[in-house]
Design a protein around this motif. Structure first.
Motif, PDB file in Angstrom:
ATOM      1  N   LEU A   1       0.834  -1.199   0.000  1.00 56.86           N
ATOM      2  CA  LEU A   1       0.000   0.000   0.000  1.00 56.86           C
ATOM      3  C   LEU A   1       0.868   1.248   0.000  1.00 56.86           C
ATOM      4  O   LEU A   1       0.531   2.252  -0.632  1.00 56.86           O
ATOM      5  CB  LEU A   1      -0.925  -0.005   1.207  1.00 56.86           C
ATOM      6  CG  LEU A   1      -1.989  -1.105   1.191  1.00 56.86           C
ATOM      7  CD1 LEU A   1      -2.758  -1.119   2.495  1.00 56.86           C
ATOM      8  CD2 LEU A   1      -2.945  -0.894   0.036  1.00 56.86           C
ATOM      9  N   GLU A   2       1.967   1.180   0.718  1.00 56.21           N
ATOM     10  CA  GLU A   2       2.853   2.342   0.779  1.00 56.21           C
ATOM     11  C   GLU A   2       3.394   2.670  -0.606  1.00 56.21           C
ATOM     12  O   GLU A   2       3.588   3.835  -0.952  1.00 56.21           O
ATOM     13  CB  GLU A   2       4.001   2.056   1.753  1.00 56.21           C
ATOM     14  CG  GLU A   2       4.893   3.247   2.026  1.00 56.21           C
ATOM     15  CD  GLU A   2       4.154   4.354   2.767  1.00 56.21           C
ATOM     16  OE1 GLU A   2       4.526   5.526   2.576  1.00 56.21           O
ATOM     17  OE2 GLU A   2       3.207   4.054   3.519  1.00 56.21           O
TER      18      GLU A   2
ATOM     19  N   LEU B   1       2.883   6.108  -8.757  1.00 52.35           N
ATOM     20  CA  LEU B   1       1.576   5.530  -8.459  1.00 52.35           C
ATOM     21  C   LEU B   1       0.544   6.232  -9.311  1.00 52.35           C
ATOM     22  O   LEU B   1       0.660   7.387  -9.598  1.00 52.35           O
ATOM     23  CB  LEU B   1       1.294   5.788  -6.998  1.00 52.35           C
ATOM     24  CG  LEU B   1      -0.155   5.980  -6.705  1.00 52.35           C
ATOM     25  CD1 LEU B   1      -0.828   4.647  -6.917  1.00 52.35           C
ATOM     26  CD2 LEU B   1      -0.304   6.412  -5.300  1.00 52.35           C
ATOM     27  N   ASP B   2      -0.455   5.510  -9.668  1.00 49.20           N
ATOM     28  CA  ASP B   2      -1.486   6.171 -10.442  1.00 49.20           C
ATOM     29  C   ASP B   2      -2.326   6.971  -9.498  1.00 49.20           C
ATOM     30  O   ASP B   2      -3.087   6.435  -8.736  1.00 49.20           O
ATOM     31  CB  ASP B   2      -2.345   5.109 -11.092  1.00 49.20           C
ATOM     32  CG  ASP B   2      -3.539   5.738 -11.709  1.00 49.20           C
ATOM     33  OD1 ASP B   2      -4.428   5.022 -12.106  1.00 49.20           O
ATOM     34  OD2 ASP B   2      -3.587   6.959 -11.776  1.00 49.20           O
ATOM     35  N   PRO B   3      -2.171   8.256  -9.506  1.00 41.93           N
ATOM     36  CA  PRO B   3      -2.886   9.067  -8.535  1.00 41.93           C
ATOM     37  C   PRO B   3      -4.375   9.043  -8.767  1.00 41.93           C
ATOM     38  O   PRO B   3      -5.144   9.114  -7.853  1.00 41.93           O
ATOM     39  CB  PRO B   3      -2.349  10.456  -8.747  1.00 41.93           C
ATOM     40  CG  PRO B   3      -1.335  10.364  -9.807  1.00 41.93           C
ATOM     41  CD  PRO B   3      -1.349   9.019 -10.400  1.00 41.93           C
ATOM     42  N   PHE B   4      -4.788   9.001 -10.011  1.00 44.69           N
ATOM     43  CA  PHE B   4      -6.235   9.010 -10.256  1.00 44.69           C
ATOM     44  C   PHE B   4      -6.567   7.799 -11.088  1.00 44.69           C
ATOM     45  O   PHE B   4      -6.794   7.900 -12.266  1.00 44.69           O
ATOM     46  CB  PHE B   4      -6.650  10.274 -11.013  1.00 44.69           C
ATOM     47  CG  PHE B   4      -6.210  11.487 -10.308  1.00 44.69           C
ATOM     48  CD1 PHE B   4      -5.070  12.153 -10.701  1.00 44.69           C
ATOM     49  CD2 PHE B   4      -6.908  11.959  -9.221  1.00 44.69           C
ATOM     50  CE1 PHE B   4      -4.659  13.278 -10.026  1.00 44.69           C
ATOM     51  CE2 PHE B   4      -6.504  13.081  -8.564  1.00 44.69           C
ATOM     52  CZ  PHE B   4      -5.381  13.733  -8.967  1.00 44.69           C
ATOM     53  N   PRO B   5      -6.596   6.667 -10.467  1.00 46.11           N
ATOM     54  CA  PRO B   5      -6.746   5.457 -11.243  1.00 46.11           C
ATOM     55  C   PRO B   5      -7.981   5.492 -12.100  1.00 46.11           C
ATOM     56  O   PRO B   5      -8.016   4.942 -13.165  1.00 46.11           O
ATOM     57  CB  PRO B   5      -6.882   4.378 -10.198  1.00 46.11           C
ATOM     58  CG  PRO B   5      -6.748   5.028  -8.888  1.00 46.11           C
ATOM     59  CD  PRO B   5      -6.570   6.468  -9.071  1.00 46.11           C
ATOM     60  N   ALA B   6      -9.000   6.153 -11.641  1.00 44.67           N
ATOM     61  CA  ALA B   6     -10.232   6.085 -12.403  1.00 44.67           C
ATOM     62  C   ALA B   6     -10.119   6.845 -13.689  1.00 44.67           C
ATOM     63  O   ALA B   6     -10.932   6.701 -14.566  1.00 44.67           O
ATOM     64  CB  ALA B   6     -11.348   6.654 -11.576  1.00 44.67           C
ATOM     65  N   GLN B   7      -9.120   7.655 -13.805  1.00 51.61           N
ATOM     66  CA  GLN B   7      -9.140   8.532 -14.954  1.00 51.61           C
ATOM     67  C   GLN B   7      -8.478   7.939 -16.162  1.00 51.61           C
ATOM     68  O   GLN B   7      -8.550   8.504 -17.223  1.00 51.61           O
ATOM     69  CB  GLN B   7      -8.447   9.839 -14.589  1.00 51.61           C
ATOM     70  CG  GLN B   7      -9.192  10.565 -13.491  1.00 51.61           C
ATOM     71  CD  GLN B   7      -8.559  11.853 -13.193  1.00 51.61           C
ATOM     72  OE1 GLN B   7      -7.514  12.163 -13.711  1.00 51.61           O
ATOM     73  NE2 GLN B   7      -9.187  12.634 -12.351  1.00 51.61           N
TER      74      GLN B   7
ATOM     75  N   SER C   1       3.794   6.525  -2.702  1.00 56.60           N
ATOM     76  CA  SER C   1       5.050   7.216  -2.981  1.00 56.60           C
ATOM     77  C   SER C   1       5.042   7.631  -4.433  1.00 56.60           C
ATOM     78  O   SER C   1       5.030   6.787  -5.321  1.00 56.60           O
ATOM     79  CB  SER C   1       6.234   6.297  -2.679  1.00 56.60           C
ATOM     80  OG  SER C   1       6.108   5.105  -3.412  1.00 56.60           O
ATOM     81  N   GLY C   2       5.032   8.889  -4.669  1.00 59.49           N
ATOM     82  CA  GLY C   2       4.818   9.377  -6.022  1.00 59.49           C
ATOM     83  C   GLY C   2       5.968   9.141  -6.963  1.00 59.49           C
ATOM     84  O   GLY C   2       5.834   9.306  -8.161  1.00 59.49           O
TER      85      GLY C   2
END
Length: 2015
Positions: free
Chosen positions: A912-913, A1184-1190, A917-918
């Motif tokens: 999860l971490e 990480l995919d910050p906005f996975p839904a997009q 982490s960007g």
């Protein structure tokens, strides 16, 4: 002000106040009532004044305060003989509603049935009839003052005062009864004719609260009383006992229900609430007030809870926020996450049973389900029951699902915890039904279109609203329980954001006005209007729920609800309860909810049914087509024609698959295509250029220097956990509960129980076999030990386990000395109750076997549960004590390695971490391309289970990816667009990995497909594709079926054998661990993983098929736990750059392990996509995919973002643009790394990387994807490596080289490694990086969401299907909780359902509820628990052996070196000594006991001292003396820690019985030496009084009975045993039961007075002789002196008693035994052994009876035995069976013969040497029995040698040198708090070489010591002589003495006596006396000044103060 009273007329208000005033004056005869007008006008302040409490007086008094009446109310005492039981009237009749609900009751005209609230029975109402004229109407207006009521129980009528009536019905109150306070509810009969609670009675001022609560209370408040038994599990919050932990303090003592005031301010809720008009909803329990009251003044004094902030409108418009991720709870369902609902509501028939209070629907109100509903609407609606009865459904009921989850949530949210009822009836009330419905609408409105409602979220919303509306009351109730909210708490917390709620969720404004039923429909419609058609509310125009449902179905059939996800139906009517239900009409939501109603097993059955009936064929046909690119099967067939490499594995597989699902082969993927340039694709090369099978076989012999197997090693943290387990076992044994007697066990046996998985079984056997535990336990002969032998110790929990465990139980019963450990591994797997399962099923075996009475009660069976998910075992009814839980410790603290591990654990939290982490590609992600295709097919095929659809799509993607990655299919087919980027990356990485290693090491890809049938189909499908593509030697495809053994192709088996260097021809891998570095796809099936460990070569964990129905914490974390991994510790901690990211690789640390290079290299080298995929999967995915839904390929988006350095134009030219949402301009991850790139690599980068380019050319992927791909390229991989992998390099595009360049930050450290050929092994790089995990979008959104405490959302889910929440009013888990605190949380807030094996644990009559011998070891998955508990078994066995062993002093006797061989006096086999012969034996003055090797030797003429002399030892040297570890024999003596059953009565210490009663007896005798009477005390247990004689029973103690010499009994010892002891109440060996072999004996402990109590506590059944107070500071000499003198005095008394009785006086037995308290075992020498004398253990009884039987024993003054030594039988000295010399430790003393020789009472050291010398000089015979020996245990605690020398000024021991032990008389000196005699002895011991300089190392000139022996140190020799006449002394003729020692010289020492001896010139004289005067008298009397010269400076004293009576001594020199 008066006009503002809630909008009512002044006249009404005045009338009420007037009536109340009159009533008060009637009741009070002492207090003047308040004026009417002051009441009228001041009461307007009350609504706010009471804000901290509640406005009403009646509520105010319910806590038992006296606020309403100035003096305490005194109830009249009830008449004598009447009933006073709560709930019954004084006539004894039952008045409880629960008892009268079904009875026919007589209600007179004009009367109403009313429910009376009873403070002491909060869950019950009492029934009474009241004249309706005295009750308020529905508007709350009072009718007549006063009261008129009847008792419904006994029928008594005409009660005119409520006070009188309350006495009759036994209302026990501390305040005056008021009808307003206790007449609470109208009662009415429901549709079934059952009397139920109805609307509240609207008393004055209560209408605000009561109206709002009306219907909710009618349903939910009296639940526990009326709930039918079968509801207990469905609404577990109402089950009896479920609130036991909710009182002030939870079971562990942690504070309960504390509140967090700071989080209630809602300051962080910046999002305004939806712009409706303010809802006039009052917080439950608040009185209504209008705005004019908002600024009311302070309250009356009694309202302590009021605070200025809590004004009326302080909490309006509070909003709720949640993290954005939680708004994407797409596929979340209402599964068993629901608090108290039942999960498996599968169909409508459940509706009646599952609503706990829902009455059956009224007759005639039924709803007809339209035909063809599913066919027409393509969905199966789900109806959530809400409030009120659900109408009966008729017609096509199979196409509708009914669930009671929502109803359970409503009910549980209305059941207040008891904590609010401790202080009387509570002002806090639950949410009203109307408020619940409105909040439900709000929640549904704000769900996203793809989200599924989570009822746990809704429950939290209810709790939040309730807490905010009762903020001040909750605080007030919490204050006495816990101080504010400090630290961690388990209280009800008001989080600022609610878990799982969309960020913009807001609660409706909170106002003081209640929400009325009439307002509800239009407010709900207003709320729903904001989302268009998403939520439809039917409420205002429907006449019933049935009408609303019928209307809903009609609209559905007409297509009017196409865009509607939820229909909320609300029915309100005057004087009726509000009714509601929710119909789910969204396709996605209906599917998810329907599938979540299945249990996992039911879901698998449904899948099997669909597969068996052929309904899947259409889906497979549909997916088989690739549109314009042809058909998958035809493409494969064309590829097969080109292949001339037959596959040995495929033929049979193919045929089977073709027969079963021939047409099922080719799911179509609509996802963004990838490049298909197969010819150039590196994978193409893989297939073409890969060696043939024969070549591969030979090439596998190439070795890989990077390869090593480490999983068999025991790691430091495992050792630490094993020790923790051991310490817990010891804690059980050390407790006083007698539950485990470790001392009674001499060995360990065990049985390991594992789930019924063949792989898990073999894996455990492998661990066991390789751990060495079996050899250590001695269970098997080491020579024949094989892995198959180890299988006897591991059992699969199937039907065969019964016999194995039964045999173990029988074995345990017959071997009580063996401790059996039952290890229950994977303990969360089967927790079903045996009473709820069929007998022929394999479930509930654990309950049947481990919880059986035989196992539970066996004292030698200990159960160890081992699990990664202990939550289901931690309930209110758990069998495991919280003190017996062992939690796996964290290996790292603040990044410090606590255990020096070589590895670092990477588990769920680290996964999860990585998403947070960007800078790195997350290891945990979802595949949006796959999700979009699966969603489309789910809509197209509504009848198919989503798992079938998702599996079909997934396997289709893998098939297409295999085709695209191979060279068999032409590039014209655009295969890349029919699979997803993620899948293509996985496949390319799999294919190229083995090519990069000389030994062809690769990695594993895990596909998780729970359905066995789907897994088998997937295996056949993939195997066929693999065969047709000619890739059979490239990788293996394995089905992981728990019921079957592994099946691996022979060529792959040969490869593994080569790697593992296995010679056995028949060996085959049986575990996944043995597949280390084998390139393979593992299809893991089964409903859940069963503990199988995966190899470290696991690189991808594909969980995309796992979707709904996995929403418990255990199941979710169990699936994620498959990816848990041990990463090499040298790699960067996972929290920084995610271990899976390329960026990680670029870290210098990472580079060493070349983390990603493997992925990237392979993939890069293999294919650009693979690179990107690797990135995504592992290292490549840096961001990480910050906005996975997009984005459809959100992971890829992030990849792209990492590559932003590359010019966008270039990357985009070859790629089709994607929606703008996908190209986010993320900051470049690489920028976070040091920009120290090695530019030397740049040129090489420009060299070809075949795959990359290939991918780039034809990609239709979004720019982000392409960037990702390029990024995934391993930057640091050297080109040489790539060229090796791909001989035909292609030029790299410029952009790629740039990108790679920028990526290779900190490459300087890499470059040297890059050139190393070893780095080409992808396995070696992979072990430094955890696997990548692909999830379904639904699970990804759940798992990555966080709740308000910062914990992952899934942690707040229900922990397991088999448990339920105890209450909705629970706090959330806190992020700061430790594992122990989490355990306590679940123990408090969860209860087991009836199907749980612990559910009946409370009903078995056990008081403590915990099994005393049950432990729980919990730790994260794959962390090494098996190795830890195996090591625990080993060290437990060693400890038991150690417990059976003891450290024995093992020292060879000293001072024999210069002695000539002795003459043999007795025959070697003589049994007893002959006194005449003993007299002829010379007395051996030399001391041979090794403990005395540091004392002065004793001069004897025949002894020649050794040249080296003795070694000087330190004071504590006895702690370091030589010892041997000897196993205890069955005749050993024990300390207090030994508790065997035989010893219970002997010890008198058993908690089951009372302590043995004993009495204290005084005993007085006179002794000349002491000059006064001595008073001793005997403590004599009642059971031992027969050993003593008393003047009369219970009278004065006269003597201790002694036997006659002629007495003899085989079971009796004649000699009393005295054991002086100090400081060893626990460790002294006083338990002689076994040593005496059960014989009767008299044993007396001799203790000091100040230790009497503690010895009596530990040894209650022992006789104690308590020394006088003056001896508290004395040494061992005083104890022996008193024992001997007392014994002689007692002998005289016994002789007198015998004479009085007419018997012979001289025949009394005169012997006693003086035994040391450390004698542990006794031995005898067997002279008849073949190989010479052999020593073996015998009982003390045997030795004593043998010595007592000696015919001439009376001639001896002292007898003893030798001290044992392992070398004791060597040398001539031991051949003499008897010897004459010094005796120690164990003495048989003739008190009659030794009457005139006393022990020196002042002595601390060498008292036995001194006594023996004086005894011999008196002419008494001393004899040692050399055939017997005593073993002395090393006891470092206590004893007479442990005297501490300390100063008088402080009790702290200080360092005082021996020179400070003495001082000059009258000098100022540091006085010591130590006895003077001890100081003197220590001084002489340490400084005698200065005192007697001529004597040092001068054996020929000893110091003459007269009448005593004192230790002058090892370098000085002492010659002992006695001054007594007729004494036996050594001949001193011609001997010159170097000194003279006179200690307390008595009258026998005369000048004439001293003149017999000759002294050297300069010899030293030392005269010691008790005081200075006697010292001078001695010098004068002995005329010493004639031959000795004295000086004033030669007089000394011990360093004692005058009051401590120092000793004085004088030194002089011989003239």
């Amino acid at each position: 002000m008066g006009n503002s009273y809630a909008g009512q007329l002044r006249t009404t208000r005045f009338e009420e106040v007037l009536h109340n005033s009159i009533e008060a004056s009637l009741r009070s005869n002492t207090i003047v009532p308040r004026p009417v007008f002051s009441q009228l006008y001041l009461e307007t302040e009350q609504p706010l004044a009471h804000d901290g409490r509640t406005e009403n007086d009646d509520e105010d008094d319910e806590d038992g305060s006296e606020s309403n009446s100035p003096i305490p109310y005194q109830m009249k005492p009830p008449p004598e003989g009447c009933c006073t039981t709560d709930g019954f009237c004084q006539a004894g009749r039952d008045l409880r509603l629960s008892s009268l609900a079904s009875d026919a009751l007589d209600v007179p005209p004009g009367f109403m049935l009313v429910g009376v609230k009873f403070p002491s029975l909060p869950e019950s109402l009492l029934v009474c009839t009241v004249d309706r004229r005295f009750l308020p109407d529905e508007r709350g207006h009072n009718a007549l003052l006063g009261f008129s009521g009847n008792c419904i129980g006994c029928g008594e009528k005409g009660f005119r005062y409520f006070t009188e009536f309350s006495n009759h019905i036994n209302l026990k109150l501390s305040t005056q009864p008021k009808k307003q306070k206790h007449l609470k509810y109208h009662l009415h009969r429901n549709n079934q004719g059952v009397l139920v609670k109805g609307a509240p009675i609207f008393w004055r001022g209560h209408d605000g609260r009561m109206r709002q609560m009306g219907s909710s209370l009618s349903e939910g408040h009296a639940i526990s009383a009326e709930q039918p038994p079968n509801m207990a599990l469905q609404n577990s919050s109402h089950t009896p006992g479920s609130y036991t932990a909710e009182s002030n303090v939870d079971p562990s003592g942690l504070p309960q229900i504390t509140d967090a005031p700071h989080s209630l301010t809602n300051g962080s809720h910046a999002v305004p609430s939806i712009t409706h008009p303010p809802l006039h909803q009052s917080r439950p329990g608040r009185p209504s007030a209008t705005g004019s009251h908002a600024n009311a003044g302070p309250p009356k004094k009694r309202h302590k809870g009021w605070s200025p902030e809590s004004s009326a409108n302080s909490l309006t418009e509070s909003t709720l926020k949640t993290p954005p991720s939680s708004s994407a709870l797409s596929t979340l369902s209402v599964s068993s996450v629901i608090t108290n609902g039942v999960r498996t509501e599968t169909a409508a028939p459940l509706s009646s049973s599952q609503g706990s209070l829902t009455p059956l629907s009224p007759t005639g109100l039924s709803v007809t389900i339209p035909d063809d509903l599913l066919h027409t609407c393509r969905l199966q609606p789900v109806i959530f029951k809400g409030h009120g009865p659900l109408p009966q459904l008729t017609g096509n009921v199979n196409e509708v699902l009914v669930s009671s989850l929502l109803q359970s949530c409503y009910l549980s949210s209305q059941t207040l915890p008891r904590v609010y009822q401790h202080y009387g009836p509570s002002p806090i009330q639950p949410l009203s039904a109307e408020m619940q419905i409105l909040l439900t609408v709000y929640y549904l409105v704000q769900l996203g279109p793809d989200q599924v409602p989570l009822i746990e979220d809704l429950e939290q919303i209810f709790m939040r609203s309730w807490r905010e509306s009762h903020l001040s009351e909750i605080r007030q109730y919490q204050q006495p329980q816990a101080p504010a909210t400090q630290g961690r708490h388990y209280g009800i917390e008001t989080s600022s954001t609610l878990p799982g709620l969309p960020q913009h969720f807001s609660l409706p404004p909170q106002s003081q006005q209640p929400l009325t039923p009439s307002q509800l429909p239009w407010l709900a419609q207003l709320a729903a209007s904001s989302c268009g058609e998403g939520v439809v509310v039917l409420g205002e125009k429907i006449g019933s729920l049935a009408q609303g449902l019928q209307q809903t179905f009609s609209r559905l059939m007409e297509g009017q609800l196409e865009n509607t996800n939820y229909v909320v139906i609300i029915f309100t009517a005057p004087r009726q309860e509000t009714q509601s239900c929710v119909v789910v009409t969204g396709k996605h939501q209906c599917r998810a909810l329907a599938e979540c109603m299945y249990s996992p097993n039911e879901g698998l059955k449904e899948i099997n049914h669909q597969l068996s009936t052929g309904v899947v064929q259409e889906l497979i046909h549909y997916c088989n087509s690739l549109g314009q690119d042809g058909d998958l099967d035809s493409l494969l067939d064309s590829a097969t024609v080109d292949s001339n490499e037959p596959s040995p594995l495929s033929s049979s597989q193919e045929s089977a698959e073709e027969r079963s699902l021939k047409t099922t082969q080719s799911p179509k993927d609509t996802n963004s295509p990838k490049d298909k340039n197969s010819p150039k694709d590196p994978h193409t090369q893989c297939s073409k250029d890969s060696p043939s099978p024969k070549e591969k076989a030979s090439s596998t012999k190439d070795t890989c220097s990077e390869y090593s197997i480490e999983w068999r090693e025991v790691r430091p943290i495992q050792l630490a956990v094993a020790r923790k387990l051991l310490s817990h076992v010891c804690a059980i044994a050390d407790s006083s509960t007698q539950n485990l007697d470790l001392g009674s066990f001499d060995r360990v046996s065990f049985l390991i129980l594992v789930p019924p998985s063949e792989v898990t079984f073999q894996q455990t056997v492998l661990h066991l076999w390789s751990s060495g535990v079996l050899q250590e336990l001695g269970g098997l002969d080491q020579e024949c030990l094989s892995q198959r032998d180890a299988e006897r110790y591991v059992v699969k929990m199937d039907q065969n386990a019964q016999a194995r465990i039964n045999s173990l139980i029988q074995e345990a019963q017959s071997n009580s000395s063996t401790l059996y450990i039952l290890v229950h591994d994977h303990a969360h797997w089967d927790i079903n109750s045996a009473s709820h399962c069929s007998s022929d099923s394999d479930s509930a075996l654990v309950d049947q076997l481990l919880n059986s009475r035989e196992v539970r009660d066996a004292p030698n069976i200990l159960i160890l549960h081992v699990t990664s998910f202990p939550f289901a075992l931690q309930t209110q009814y758990t069998r495991i004590s919280p003190y017996n839980e062992i939690h796996w410790p964290s290996a790292f603290s603040n990044d410090v390695d606590l255990y020096h591990e070589k590895t670092r654990y990477f588990g769920v939290s680290e996964l999860l971490e990585s998403t947070r982490s960007g800078s790195n590609m997350p290891l945990l992600r979802y595949d949006s391309s796959f999700e979009s295709m699966a969603s489309a097919l789910e809509e197209r095929f509504p009848k198919l289970h989503s798992a079938v659809i998702r599996t079909t799509v997934l396997i289709q993607h893998y098939c297409v990816a295999l085709m695209a990655a191979s060279s068999r299919i032409g590039s014209s087919h655009n295969l890349h667009k029919h699979t997803s980027v993620e899948t293509l990356e996985i496949v390319q990485s799999l294919l190229t990995a083995a090519l990069q290693c000389p030994a062809h090491h690769g990695h594993m890809v895990l596909l998780r497909i729970p359905s066995l049938a789907l897994a088998a189909w997937a295996h056949r499908r993939l195997s066929r594709v693999r065969r047709q593509l000619g890739l059979e030697e490239s990788f293996e495809i394995i089905v992981g079926n728990p019921n079957q053994a592994l099946n691996i192709g022979q060529s792959f088996t040969d490869r593994i054998k080569t790697w593992l260097k296995i010679q056995d021809a028949d060996w085959v891998p049986q575990t996944y661990l043995e597949l280390e570095s084998l390139p393979c796809i593992l299809i893991l099936s089964g409903a859940e993983p069963l503990g199988e460990s995966l190899p470290r070569s696991l690189k991808y964990c594909d969980l995309r098929v796992i979707s709904c129905s996995y929403l418990q914490r255990t199941t979710l974390e169990q699936e994620l736990g498959l990816a848990a991994y041990l990463v090499r510790a040298e790699s960067r901690p996972p929290h920084n750059p995610g271990p899976g990211s390329d960026l990680l690789e670029s870290d210098a640390e990472k580079l060493s392990s070349t983390d990603n290079e493997e992925e990237e290299g392979q993939e890069n080298g293999d294919s650009p996509k693979s690179c990107s995929q690797q990135l995504q999967s592992g290292p490549d995915r840096g961001a990480l995919d910050p906005f996975p839904a997009q984005s459809t390929t959100s992971p890829n988006v992030q990849k792209a973002t990492m590559d932003t350095i590359q010019p966008p134009s270039q990357s985009q030219t070859q790629l089709q643009p994607q929606p703008s949402s996908q190209s986010f301009p993320y900051p470049q991850p690489t920028l976070h790394q040091p920009q120290v790139q090695s530019y030397s690599q740049a040129p090489s980068m420009t060299q070809p990387q075949p795959q990359l380019q290939i991918q780039r050319q034809n990609h239709h992927l979004p720019q982000t994807n392409s960037q990702l791909y390029t990024q995934t390229l391993p930057q640091h991989q050297s080109l040489s490596q790539m060229q090796i992998a791909h001989p035909k390099p292609q030029p790299l595009p410029n952009t790629q080289s740039r990108r790679q360049h920028s990526k290779s930050t900190s490459s300087g450290s890499l470059s040297p490694r890059a050139s190393s050929p070893h780095l080409s092994c992808s396995w070696a790089r992979g072990v430094s990086r955890p696997p990548s995990v692909l999830l379904s979008r639904a699970l990804y959104d759940i798992i990555t969401a966080s709740d308000s405490s910062g914990l992952p959302r899934c942690t707040s889910f229900l922990p397991h299907m088999s448990v339920a929440w105890a209450s909705s009013f629970r706090p959330l888990l806190s992020k700061m909780m430790t594992c122990t605190e989490q355990s306590l949380y679940y123990r408090q807030w969860t209860v087991p359902r009836s199907c749980h094996m612990d559910s009946r644990n409370r009903t078995e009559g056990r008081s403590d509820n915990f099994h005393p011998r049950r432990l729980l070891l919990s730790g994260p998955p794959q962390v090494g628990k098996t190795g830890a508990y195996l090591h625990f078994l080993g060290i437990l066995s060693r400890m038991l052996i150690r417990l059976m062993e003891v450290d024995i002093y093992d020292e060879e006797e000293i001072n024999y070196s210069a002695q000539a061989e002795g003459v043999l006096y007795h025959p070697p086999n003589a049994s007893w000594p002959n006194p005449d012969i003993v007299r002829t034996m010379p007395f051996d003055y030399t001391i041979h006991d090794p403990k005395y090797d540091d004392i002065s030797s004793i001069y004897s003429a025949g002894y020649k001292a050794s040249a080296e002399g003795n070694h000087v030892r330190q004071e504590d040297v006895y702690l370091r003396r030589r010892t041997s570890r000897i196993k205890l024999s069955k005749y050993a003596a024990y300390n207090t820690y030994h508790h065997c059953e035989q010893c219970y009565q002997y010890l008198g210490f058993n908690p089951r019985y009372q302590m043995y009663e004993s009495t204290l007896h005084a005993f007085t005798f006179t002794h000349l030496l002491l000059g006064e009477e001595i008073q001793l005390y005997f403590i004599i247990p009642k059971s031992k009084e027969h050993y003593f004689s008393f003047s009369q029973p219970g009278g004065q103690l006269e003597s201790m009975r002694l036997p006659l010499t002629s007495d003899w009994s085989p079971d009796c010892i004649k000699t009393p045993i005295f054991t002086p002891t100090t400081g060893r109440h626990e460790h002294g060996l006083f338990n002689l039961y076994h040593a005496m072999d059960g014989a009767s004996h008299l044993h007396i402990l001799v203790v000091k007075e100040y230790e009497m109590a503690v010895y009596k506590k530990y040894w209650p059944n022992h006789i104690m002789l308590v020394l006088p107070t003056v001896f508290n500071g004395a040494g061992i000499g005083a104890a022996h002196f008193l024992i001997k003198e007392l014994s002689y005095h007692n002998l005289e008394l016994e002789r007198s008693r015998r004479l009085e009785g007419g018997g012979p006086s001289g025949d009394v037995w005169p012997f006693i035994i003086l035994a040391d308290d450390s004698c542990v075992m006794w031995n005898t020498v067997d002279l008849d052994a073949r190989n010479g004398p052999v020593e073996h253990a015998v009982s003390l009884k045997h030795i004593l009876q043998h010595m007592e039987a000696c015919p001439d024993l009376a001639h001896f003054g002292l007898c003893g035995i030798r001290k044992w030594s392992s070398r004791g039988l060597t040398g001539n000295k031991q051949r003499e069976p008897f010897s004459r010399g010094h005796l120690h430790d164990f003495l048989l003393l003739n008190v009659d013969r030794s009457q005139n020789v006393q022990y020196d009472q002042n002595r601390f050291t060498c008292h036995d040497v001194d006594f023996t010398l004086r005894l011999h000089s008196a002419g008494l015979l001393i004899c040692r029995f050399n055939s017997f020996s005593v073993m002395k245990k090393q006891i470092a605690i206590g004893g007479y040698r442990t005297f501490i020398i300390k100063t008088k000024t402080t009790d702290v021991p200080t360092s005082v040198g021996p020179s400070q032990y003495i001082c000059a008389p009258d000098s100022k000196h540091l006085f010591l708090a130590t006895p003077a005699q001890l100081l003197l002895e220590k001084y002489l011991q340490h400084t005698s070489q200065k005192l007697f300089p001529l004597s040092t190392k001068n054996y020929a000139h000893p110091v003459l010591s007269v009448d005593c022996y004192l230790n002058l140190g090892p370098e000085v020799t002492v010659c002992f002589v006695s001054s007594r006449p007729h004494s036996v002394n050594i001949s001193t003729t011609g001997l010159l003495f170097s000194g003279l020692l006179l200690c307390f010289a008595d009258s026998f020492v005369t000048p004439l006596f001293l003149k017999k001896f000759t002294f050297l010139k300069g010899a030293t004289l030392c005269v010691i006396s008790a005081d200075r005067s006697s010292l001078r008298q001695t010098v004068g009397r002995l005329e010493l000044e004639e031959e000795w010269r004295f000086r004033l400076s030669d007089e000394f004293q011990t360093a004692n103060a005058k009051e401590d009576r120092p000793l004085f001594f004088l030194t002089g020199k011989h003239i």
